[in-house]
Write a protein that holds these residues in place. Sequence first.
Motif: not given
Length: 232
Positions: A76, A79-81, A83
């Motif tokens: 996660c 994915e978030d860091t 994008p």
Amino acid sequence: MTPDLTLYDLAGADSSLRFSPHCWKTHMALAHKGLSATTVPWHFTEKEAIDFSGQKLVPVLVHGTHVVSDSWQIACYLEDTFPERPSLFGGTGGRAVSLFANAWGDTTLVPVLARLLLPAIHGLIHEKDQDYFRTTREKRFGRLEDLPAGYTEQITALRAALLPLRQTLGKQHYLSGEQHAYADYAVFGLFMWARCTSPLELLAEDDPVHAWRERLLDAFDGLARRAPTAMG
């Protein structure tokens, strides 16, 4: 600019043998994102080496001032860091399905695989880890020396447990559809646990799961296939 990442990764007595199923989930996630990390070999009894993470298990990912533990949380975070890089989930729906795949593998497959792999792993880990490993694993699974007697039964149980995966892969190439993504890595990591530590044949060659495993071994220029195993 390539980010500076460090991954604490479970190792055997031979530090090149990296067999943790959860660390393999992270290796595949990093490759999917086109990222690389400096890996630090870590052993079961080296708890103090990762005290900074606030817990006692690997994988642990360090990115600047950020410290992330647990393979799902690392996925996660990546994915978030990052994008702008290829998505591990393909959106919120894919993230939710990937969480299920991760939980299914950990709760359904890990206990069956453990009974097949623990005796071999005990012989592959550093001498300083062996008493700890035996004590903690035997509390849950019984004497390591007794487990091989049940191998045939456990392989049968594993193949039966794989039915949902088999039915899905009979209709599409990957759990994630036509392209592999984190839902696949969450389960594939468990097969890398087996591949790196044991010569047991867990899958029939005509099983769609076998073909899926082979495709993922070849992914990212054969990242997983090239990984050292106990068999050389």
